[in-house]
Design a protein around this motif. Structure first.
Motif, PDB file in Angstrom:
ATOM      1  N   LEU A  19       0.817  -1.212   0.000  1.00  0.00           N
ATOM      2  CA  LEU A  19       0.000   0.000   0.000  1.00  0.00           C
ATOM      3  C   LEU A  19       0.849   1.261   0.000  1.00  0.00           C
ATOM      4  CD1 LEU A  19      -2.877  -1.023   2.429  1.00  0.00           C
ATOM      5  CD2 LEU A  19      -3.064  -0.567  -0.012  1.00  0.00           C
ATOM      6  N   LEU A  20       2.010   1.213   0.656  1.00  0.00           N
ATOM      7  CA  LEU A  20       2.899   2.377   0.652  1.00  0.00           C
ATOM      8  C   LEU A  20       3.453   2.660  -0.736  1.00  0.00           C
ATOM      9  CD1 LEU A  20       5.017   2.075   3.915  1.00  0.00           C
ATOM     10  CD2 LEU A  20       3.332   3.807   3.362  1.00  0.00           C
ATOM     11  N   LEU A  21       3.630   1.629  -1.536  1.00  0.00           N
ATOM     12  CA  LEU A  21       4.209   1.798  -2.866  1.00  0.00           C
ATOM     13  C   LEU A  21       3.187   2.181  -3.933  1.00  0.00           C
ATOM     14  CD1 LEU A  21       6.711  -1.178  -2.849  1.00  0.00           C
ATOM     15  CD2 LEU A  21       7.182   1.236  -2.477  1.00  0.00           C
ATOM     16  N   ARG A  22       1.906   2.247  -3.581  1.00  0.00           N
ATOM     17  CA  ARG A  22       0.884   2.650  -4.535  1.00  0.00           C
ATOM     18  C   ARG A  22       0.951   4.159  -4.750  1.00  0.00           C
ATOM     19  NH1 ARG A  22       0.440  -1.063  -7.364  1.00  0.00           N
ATOM     20  NH2 ARG A  22      -1.248   0.042  -8.351  1.00  0.00           N
ATOM     21  N   SER A  24      -1.504   6.412  -4.761  1.00  0.00           N
ATOM     22  CA  SER A  24      -2.620   7.177  -4.219  1.00  0.00           C
ATOM     23  C   SER A  24      -2.297   7.576  -2.786  1.00  0.00           C
ATOM     24  CB  SER A  24      -3.899   6.340  -4.259  1.00  0.00           C
ATOM     25  OG  SER A  24      -4.939   7.010  -3.584  1.00  0.00           O
ATOM     26  N   ILE A  25      -2.637   8.779  -2.441  1.00  0.00           N
ATOM     27  CA  ILE A  25      -2.347   9.260  -1.087  1.00  0.00           C
ATOM     28  C   ILE A  25      -3.199   8.528  -0.055  1.00  0.00           C
ATOM     29  CG2 ILE A  25      -3.962  11.199  -1.050  1.00  0.00           C
ATOM     30  CD1 ILE A  25      -0.409  11.467   0.163  1.00  0.00           C
ATOM     31  N   VAL A  26      -4.407   8.110  -0.443  1.00  0.00           N
ATOM     32  CA  VAL A  26      -5.280   7.378   0.472  1.00  0.00           C
ATOM     33  C   VAL A  26      -4.675   5.998   0.775  1.00  0.00           C
ATOM     34  CG1 VAL A  26      -7.583   6.413   0.772  1.00  0.00           C
ATOM     35  CG2 VAL A  26      -7.300   8.627  -0.326  1.00  0.00           C
ATOM     36  N   LYS A  27      -4.164   5.329  -0.248  1.00  0.00           N
ATOM     37  CA  LYS A  27      -3.532   4.020  -0.050  1.00  0.00           C
ATOM     38  C   LYS A  27      -2.250   4.144   0.763  1.00  0.00           C
ATOM     39  CE  LYS A  27      -5.598   2.007  -4.109  1.00  0.00           C
ATOM     40  NZ  LYS A  27      -5.412   1.567  -5.484  1.00  0.00           N
ATOM     41  N   LEU A  28      -1.546   5.248   0.600  1.00  0.00           N
ATOM     42  CA  LEU A  28      -0.353   5.484   1.406  1.00  0.00           C
ATOM     43  C   LEU A  28      -0.707   5.616   2.883  1.00  0.00           C
ATOM     44  CD1 LEU A  28       2.767   7.130   0.524  1.00  0.00           C
ATOM     45  CD2 LEU A  28       1.579   8.341   2.330  1.00  0.00           C
ATOM     46  N   ILE A  29      -1.786   6.324   3.164  1.00  0.00           N
ATOM     47  CA  ILE A  29      -2.236   6.491   4.549  1.00  0.00           C
ATOM     48  C   ILE A  29      -2.676   5.150   5.130  1.00  0.00           C
ATOM     49  CG2 ILE A  29      -4.031   7.545   5.982  1.00  0.00           C
ATOM     50  CD1 ILE A  29      -3.866   9.976   4.099  1.00  0.00           C
ATOM     51  N   LEU A  30      -3.413   4.358   4.350  1.00  0.00           N
ATOM     52  CA  LEU A  30      -3.819   3.032   4.817  1.00  0.00           C
ATOM     53  C   LEU A  30      -2.614   2.130   5.055  1.00  0.00           C
ATOM     54  CD1 LEU A  30      -6.956   2.356   2.608  1.00  0.00           C
ATOM     55  CD2 LEU A  30      -6.893   2.841   5.044  1.00  0.00           C
ATOM     56  N   GLY A  31      -1.581   2.273   4.227  1.00  0.00           N
ATOM     57  CA  GLY A  31      -0.358   1.506   4.418  1.00  0.00           C
ATOM     58  C   GLY A  31       0.332   1.850   5.728  1.00  0.00           C
ATOM     59  N   PHE A 100      -5.718  17.573  -0.510  1.00  0.00           N
ATOM     60  CA  PHE A 100      -6.794  17.507  -1.492  1.00  0.00           C
ATOM     61  C   PHE A 100      -7.399  18.879  -1.739  1.00  0.00           C
ATOM     62  CE2 PHE A 100     -11.250  16.854  -2.715  1.00  0.00           C
ATOM     63  CZ  PHE A 100     -11.049  16.136  -3.880  1.00  0.00           C
ATOM     64  N   GLU A 101      -7.463  19.695  -0.708  1.00  0.00           N
ATOM     65  CA  GLU A 101      -8.019  21.038  -0.855  1.00  0.00           C
ATOM     66  C   GLU A 101      -7.156  21.901  -1.772  1.00  0.00           C
ATOM     67  OE1 GLU A 101      -8.200  24.211   2.436  1.00  0.00           O
ATOM     68  OE2 GLU A 101     -10.014  23.006   2.701  1.00  0.00           O
ATOM     69  N   LYS A 102      -5.857  21.749  -1.688  1.00  0.00           N
ATOM     70  CA  LYS A 102      -4.940  22.542  -2.510  1.00  0.00           C
ATOM     71  C   LYS A 102      -4.804  22.007  -3.928  1.00  0.00           C
ATOM     72  CE  LYS A 102      -3.389  25.494   0.521  1.00  0.00           C
ATOM     73  NZ  LYS A 102      -3.534  26.921   0.381  1.00  0.00           N
ATOM     74  N   THR A 103      -4.720  20.676  -4.085  1.00  0.00           N
ATOM     75  CA  THR A 103      -4.445  20.099  -5.398  1.00  0.00           C
ATOM     76  C   THR A 103      -5.695  19.632  -6.129  1.00  0.00           C
ATOM     77  OG1 THR A 103      -4.082  17.892  -4.486  1.00  0.00           O
ATOM     78  CG2 THR A 103      -2.157  19.345  -4.683  1.00  0.00           C
ATOM     79  N   GLY A 104      -6.709  19.203  -5.416  1.00  0.00           N
ATOM     80  CA  GLY A 104      -7.920  18.701  -6.044  1.00  0.00           C
ATOM     81  C   GLY A 104      -7.817  17.271  -6.526  1.00  0.00           C
ATOM     82  N   THR A 105      -6.788  16.543  -6.112  1.00  0.00           N
ATOM     83  CA  THR A 105      -6.611  15.162  -6.538  1.00  0.00           C
ATOM     84  C   THR A 105      -6.038  14.316  -5.408  1.00  0.00           C
ATOM     85  OG1 THR A 105      -5.603  13.706  -8.177  1.00  0.00           O
ATOM     86  CG2 THR A 105      -4.306  15.595  -7.488  1.00  0.00           C
ATOM     87  N   HIS A 106      -6.324  13.011  -5.503  1.00  0.00           N
ATOM     88  CA  HIS A 106      -5.740  12.062  -4.554  1.00  0.00           C
ATOM     89  C   HIS A 106      -4.548  11.336  -5.161  1.00  0.00           C
ATOM     90  CE1 HIS A 106      -9.000  12.449  -1.700  1.00  0.00           C
ATOM     91  NE2 HIS A 106      -9.875  12.270  -2.671  1.00  0.00           N
ATOM     92  N   ASP A 107      -4.455  11.352  -6.479  1.00  0.00           N
ATOM     93  CA  ASP A 107      -3.443  10.588  -7.192  1.00  0.00           C
ATOM     94  C   ASP A 107      -2.142  11.385  -7.262  1.00  0.00           C
ATOM     95  OD1 ASP A 107      -2.215   8.627  -8.610  1.00  0.00           O
ATOM     96  OD2 ASP A 107      -3.329   8.958 -10.464  1.00  0.00           O
ATOM     97  N   LEU A 108      -1.052  10.735  -6.910  1.00  0.00           N
ATOM     98  CA  LEU A 108       0.236  11.416  -6.943  1.00  0.00           C
ATOM     99  C   LEU A 108       0.754  11.578  -8.365  1.00  0.00           C
ATOM    100  CD1 LEU A 108       1.949   9.737  -3.875  1.00  0.00           C
ATOM    101  CD2 LEU A 108       1.007  12.013  -4.018  1.00  0.00           C
ATOM    102  N   ASP A 109       0.287  10.743  -9.318  1.00  0.00           N
ATOM    103  CA  ASP A 109       0.691  10.904 -10.715  1.00  0.00           C
ATOM    104  C   ASP A 109       0.080  12.160 -11.327  1.00  0.00           C
ATOM    105  OD1 ASP A 109       2.311   8.675 -10.850  1.00  0.00           O
ATOM    106  OD2 ASP A 109       0.653   7.338 -11.433  1.00  0.00           O
ATOM    107  N   GLN A 110      -1.102  12.513 -10.907  1.00  0.00           N
ATOM    108  CA  GLN A 110      -1.757  13.699 -11.431  1.00  0.00           C
ATOM    109  C   GLN A 110      -1.239  14.979 -10.775  1.00  0.00           C
ATOM    110  OE1 GLN A 110      -5.924  13.119 -10.932  1.00  0.00           O
ATOM    111  NE2 GLN A 110      -6.047  11.473 -12.442  1.00  0.00           N
ATOM    112  N   LEU A 111      -0.414  14.860  -9.792  1.00  0.00           N
ATOM    113  CA  LEU A 111       0.111  16.039  -9.104  1.00  0.00           C
ATOM    114  C   LEU A 111       0.994  16.876 -10.029  1.00  0.00           C
ATOM    115  CD1 LEU A 111       0.203  17.541  -6.437  1.00  0.00           C
ATOM    116  CD2 LEU A 111       2.183  16.194  -5.822  1.00  0.00           C
ATOM    117  N   SER A 112       1.749  16.228 -10.919  1.00  0.00           N
ATOM    118  CA  SER A 112       2.584  16.985 -11.845  1.00  0.00           C
ATOM    119  C   SER A 112       1.731  17.733 -12.864  1.00  0.00           C
ATOM    120  CB  SER A 112       3.554  16.039 -12.557  1.00  0.00           C
ATOM    121  OG  SER A 112       2.833  15.074 -13.302  1.00  0.00           O
ATOM    122  N   LYS A 113       0.540  17.224 -13.163  1.00  0.00           N
ATOM    123  CA  LYS A 113      -0.353  17.909 -14.094  1.00  0.00           C
ATOM    124  C   LYS A 113      -0.954  19.166 -13.470  1.00  0.00           C
ATOM    125  CE  LYS A 113      -1.565  13.593 -16.322  1.00  0.00           C
ATOM    126  NZ  LYS A 113      -2.619  12.600 -16.545  1.00  0.00           N
TER     127      LYS A 113
END
Length: 117
Positions: A19-22, A24-31, A100-113
């Motif tokens: 889960l840490l290696l996924r 998504s920030i939510v999966k990281l927290i669950l990990g 999430f409030e600042k970026t609008g996404t949970h996915d770390l891949d979409q953070l660069s976008k």
């Protein structure tokens, strides 16, 4: 019994690392949550598993033998770790909310976008 718990702890560590290696920030927290629970179990298992073992000696010290006593230190460490992990959990969830409030996404891949906007 200890072997079954040790295998379960290994599975929890494997799931937590996965889960840490996924991405998504939510999966990281669950990990992080799963890893903290696995660590609590391994500390608890280090004290040994005994049925009807006493944790302290009262007034009847002559009747109690050292072999029947359980070690209270791992239990105290696990209780402390549970309280600390609860505080860390609240902190991580607050960070996730702000993230999430600042970026609008949970996915770390979409953070660069989001930087290109």
């Amino acid at each position: 019994m200890e072997l079954i718990i040790a295998i379960f702890i290994g599975l929890l560590y494997a799931c937590g690392v996965y889960l840490l290696l996924r991405r998504s920030i939510v999966k990281l927290i669950l990990g992080v949550f799963v890893l903290s629970n696995a660590t609590n179990l391994i500390i608890f298992l280090s004290g040994g598993i005994q049925r009807s073992g006493i944790s302290f000696i009262g007034e009847q010290a002559e009747k109690a033998s050292l072999e029947s006593m359980t070690d209270p230190l791992p239990q105290a460490l696990v209780l402390t770790a549970i309280v600390i992990s609860l505080g860390i959990s609240a902190y991580i969830l607050a960070l996730k909310y702000k993230y999430f409030e600042k970026t609008g996404t949970h996915d770390l891949d979409q953070l660069s976008k989001t930087d290109q906007k």
